[in-house]
Design a protein around this motif. Sequence first.
Motif, mmCIF file in Angstrom:
data_model
loop_
_atom_site.group_PDB
_atom_site.id
_atom_site.type_symbol
_atom_site.label_atom_id
_atom_site.label_comp_id
_atom_site.label_asym_id
_atom_site.label_seq_id
_atom_site.Cartn_x
_atom_site.Cartn_y
_atom_site.Cartn_z
ATOM 1 N N GLY A 37 0.873 -1.503 -0.364
ATOM 2 C CA GLY A 37 -0.638 -0.061 -0.034
ATOM 3 C C GLY A 37 0.901 0.880 0.314
ATOM 4 N N PRO A 38 0.386 2.497 -0.139
ATOM 5 C CA PRO A 38 0.744 3.498 0.132
ATOM 6 C C PRO A 38 1.989 4.096 1.007
ATOM 7 C CG PRO A 38 -1.553 4.499 -0.329
ATOM 8 C CD PRO A 38 -1.334 3.006 -0.634
ATOM 9 N N ASP A 39 2.991 4.066 0.845
ATOM 10 C CA ASP A 39 3.718 5.257 2.640
ATOM 11 C C ASP A 39 4.443 6.006 2.269
ATOM 12 O OD1 ASP A 39 5.347 4.923 0.469
ATOM 13 O OD2 ASP A 39 7.344 2.841 0.993
ATOM 14 N N GLY A 40 5.218 6.373 3.348
ATOM 15 C CA GLY A 40 6.262 7.862 3.039
ATOM 16 C C GLY A 40 6.146 8.328 1.929
ATOM 17 N N ASP A 41 6.250 7.286 0.743
ATOM 18 C CA ASP A 41 8.066 7.912 -0.356
ATOM 19 C C ASP A 41 6.359 8.353 -1.457
ATOM 20 O OD1 ASP A 41 9.996 7.875 0.905
ATOM 21 O OD2 ASP A 41 10.063 6.083 0.489
ATOM 22 N N ILE A 88 12.047 4.584 -6.378
ATOM 23 C CA ILE A 88 11.375 3.991 -5.450
ATOM 24 C C ILE A 88 10.617 3.427 -5.638
ATOM 25 C CG2 ILE A 88 8.840 4.460 -4.008
ATOM 26 C CD1 ILE A 88 9.617 7.748 -3.864
ATOM 27 N N ARG A 89 9.490 2.938 -6.775
ATOM 28 C CA ARG A 89 9.224 1.956 -7.427
ATOM 29 C C ARG A 89 10.268 0.548 -8.051
ATOM 30 N NH1 ARG A 89 5.313 2.422 -11.483
ATOM 31 N NH2 ARG A 89 4.854 0.091 -11.704
ATOM 32 N N MET A 90 11.631 0.629 -7.835
ATOM 33 C CA MET A 90 12.568 -0.314 -8.006
ATOM 34 C C MET A 90 12.508 -1.059 -6.513
ATOM 35 S SD MET A 90 15.330 -0.816 -10.032
ATOM 36 C CE MET A 90 14.522 -1.231 -11.792
ATOM 37 N N ALA A 91 12.832 -0.221 -5.651
ATOM 38 C CA ALA A 91 13.473 -0.106 -4.129
ATOM 39 C C ALA A 91 12.164 -1.228 -3.809
ATOM 40 C CB ALA A 91 14.061 1.328 -3.262
ATOM 41 N N ARG A 92 11.384 -0.290 -3.797
ATOM 42 C CA ARG A 92 9.821 -1.649 -3.257
ATOM 43 C C ARG A 92 10.034 -2.487 -3.283
ATOM 44 N NH1 ARG A 92 4.711 1.797 -1.260
ATOM 45 N NH2 ARG A 92 4.597 -0.250 -0.350
ATOM 46 N N ALA A 93 10.034 -2.950 -4.916
ATOM 47 C CA ALA A 93 9.998 -4.479 -5.194
ATOM 48 C C ALA A 93 11.128 -5.376 -5.087
ATOM 49 C CB ALA A 93 10.110 -4.318 -6.675
ATOM 50 N N VAL A 94 12.206 -4.272 -5.231
ATOM 51 C CA VAL A 94 14.228 -5.313 -4.441
ATOM 52 C C VAL A 94 13.542 -5.260 -2.662
ATOM 53 C CG1 VAL A 94 16.231 -5.077 -3.343
ATOM 54 C CG2 VAL A 94 15.580 -4.293 -6.154
ATOM 55 N N TYR A 326 13.199 -8.790 -14.590
ATOM 56 C CA TYR A 326 14.615 -9.277 -14.741
ATOM 57 C C TYR A 326 15.569 -9.276 -13.473
ATOM 58 C CZ TYR A 326 19.442 -10.263 -16.256
ATOM 59 O OH TYR A 326 20.510 -11.171 -17.210
ATOM 60 N N VAL A 327 15.270 -7.192 -14.188
ATOM 61 C CA VAL A 327 16.559 -6.638 -13.036
ATOM 62 C C VAL A 327 16.636 -6.763 -11.344
ATOM 63 C CG1 VAL A 327 17.506 -3.972 -12.568
ATOM 64 C CG2 VAL A 327 17.527 -4.773 -14.803
ATOM 65 N N VAL A 328 15.301 -6.593 -10.932
ATOM 66 C CA VAL A 328 14.682 -6.675 -9.846
ATOM 67 C C VAL A 328 15.332 -8.062 -9.244
ATOM 68 C CG1 VAL A 328 12.894 -6.822 -8.111
ATOM 69 C CG2 VAL A 328 13.100 -5.080 -9.795
ATOM 70 N N ALA A 329 14.902 -8.960 -10.108
ATOM 71 C CA ALA A 329 14.884 -10.686 -9.161
ATOM 72 C C ALA A 329 16.492 -10.736 -9.474
ATOM 73 C CB ALA A 329 14.801 -11.962 -10.349
ATOM 74 N N ALA A 330 17.494 -10.505 -9.877
ATOM 75 C CA ALA A 330 19.006 -9.801 -9.815
ATOM 76 C C ALA A 330 19.166 -9.503 -8.776
ATOM 77 C CB ALA A 330 19.479 -9.646 -11.185
ATOM 78 N N LEU A 331 18.843 -8.422 -8.637
ATOM 79 C CA LEU A 331 19.222 -7.351 -7.289
ATOM 80 C C LEU A 331 19.136 -7.678 -6.082
ATOM 81 C CD1 LEU A 331 18.319 -3.608 -8.656
ATOM 82 C CD2 LEU A 331 20.613 -4.911 -8.486
ATOM 83 N N ARG A 332 17.967 -8.508 -5.793
ATOM 84 C CA ARG A 332 17.202 -9.797 -4.377
ATOM 85 C C ARG A 332 18.257 -10.929 -4.780
ATOM 86 N NH1 ARG A 332 12.110 -9.167 -2.571
ATOM 87 N NH2 ARG A 332 11.985 -11.687 -2.722
ATOM 88 N N GLN A 338 16.543 -2.511 -0.019
ATOM 89 C CA GLN A 338 15.282 -1.145 -0.414
ATOM 90 C C GLN A 338 16.093 -0.529 -0.364
ATOM 91 O OE1 GLN A 338 11.701 -1.399 0.997
ATOM 92 N NE2 GLN A 338 10.982 0.466 0.668
ATOM 93 N N ALA A 339 16.991 -0.273 0.814
ATOM 94 C CA ALA A 339 18.153 1.011 1.114
ATOM 95 C C ALA A 339 19.193 1.191 0.507
ATOM 96 C CB ALA A 339 18.656 0.809 2.264
ATOM 97 N N ASP A 340 19.151 -0.049 -0.168
ATOM 98 C CA ASP A 340 20.585 0.217 -0.762
ATOM 99 C C ASP A 340 20.277 0.544 -2.263
ATOM 100 O OD1 ASP A 340 22.665 -1.524 0.382
ATOM 101 O OD2 ASP A 340 21.613 -3.616 -0.361
ATOM 102 N N ILE A 341 19.355 0.301 -3.199
ATOM 103 C CA ILE A 341 19.024 0.537 -3.836
ATOM 104 C C ILE A 341 18.696 2.551 -4.183
ATOM 105 C CG2 ILE A 341 17.148 1.340 -5.779
ATOM 106 C CD1 ILE A 341 18.581 -1.494 -5.631
#
Length: 449
Positions: A37-41, A88-94, A326-332, A338-341
């Motif tokens: 859901g929506p967060d502070g960002d 933010i979208r990528m960080a949340r996915a990671v 693909y990118v998110v799965a590799a980063l995970r 999330q903080a790293d992204i």
Amino acid sequence: MLAYPELAAIRLGYGLSPLSSPPADPEALVAAIRTAGPDGDAFSVARDHLPHRSRFSDLNRSTAPDKDAQVQALRDIVRDIGARAPRIRMARAVGDAGGFGERLVQFWADHFTVTDGSVFDVVTAAAFVDEAIRPHLMGRFADLMVAAETHPRMITYLDQVTSIGPNSPAGKTGRGVNENLAREMIELHSLGAGSGYGQRDVRQLALLLTGLTFRPNRDGASFYNWNWAEPGSFEVLGKTYRRDRRKDEIREVIEDLAAHDATARHIARKLAVHFVSDDPPDSLVQRLAQAFRDSRGDLPTLYLVLAEAPELRDCFRQKLRQPFDYVVAALRGCGFAQADIMALEERAFRNLLLGGMFVMGQKWGSPRGPDGWPEDASAWATAQGLAGRIDWAMRMLPKLRPDLPDPRAFMQAALGDSASDALRWAVPKAESPAEGLAVILASPDFNRR
């Protein structure tokens, strides 16, 4: 047999991560969607768009000698705000432990596609996800559809702001009716193409929608301009809707579109295609459609049917990951959090992550049209697209994480027990960690989920 948590993380989420354990069962997986859901960002049209757009309008009327410099400075500010959106979208996915919630954000944002466009549109497109999609992930499809169709970005993207009823008080302007929103509401967002509607239904719905508009000098929400509204009655799919200031005809027609039997089939098939197979078993589509009908479009009910589906195993590896996936799965798999992204330098994020996606064929915020990104594997498994994945794995990923994990550890972290015998044989023979990682990231095991 692959354990359910690993299966669900690969099939319904963004893959496995050594930093978190995926939900243990379907019920827990669906419950975890609430974290998306929506967060502070979260972005807001009222906060992140309107003040700057108002200032832009003032500057356009200005005769100040430094007007051009002020306009450029304002554009830079808005561009910096918008640049946060993909990060933010990528960080949340990671960082999403369950993964299913963020995958659903991506699915529904693509189902109700809007594009970035101008620097101001980038901000409203980000707000569209946070104001129309995320708050309704665990609600009714009808409420999600109302929020999406009436959001300022959808209204501007599909040119509803130019639609004026010919017999309305403002009809003499000659601007006329724009049918874009009406057409996509029926053809893409609800019933689906070839479901029995006709051009007359589209036209009548477009007339009904006249008056729905957005102006950047108001409070951040769409509104109804009665001077633009076509008077009278409108027949859409056999039902008559009468213009009445005492009720909301737009919500009424969307509720009816959402409840249509063709909508149940259309949404069921789209979910099955996105999460299971380009050509999903009809049994799964039928179960999802029946759940949609029985629950009156209750989305968590559909998600649970999907999470429990035996077809997740039966159709394993039948979906090719899109570049973002693909990118998110590799980063995970590499252990990014999330903080790293969020901590990446802007240049590195844009060049190595968004740039990598672009080379693979997916430019952030720029799907080809209102129908969103293609699902079929043939759209992504092109020579250029696959070469882009290999290039990213060999050249860009090591720049993001110079201390690459041991390939065998990465294989276990990213694929768990799903890694094939052929891949387990090949990885230890790689001459360097970078090469071993590339072998995994180029494999069908990783590219298909």
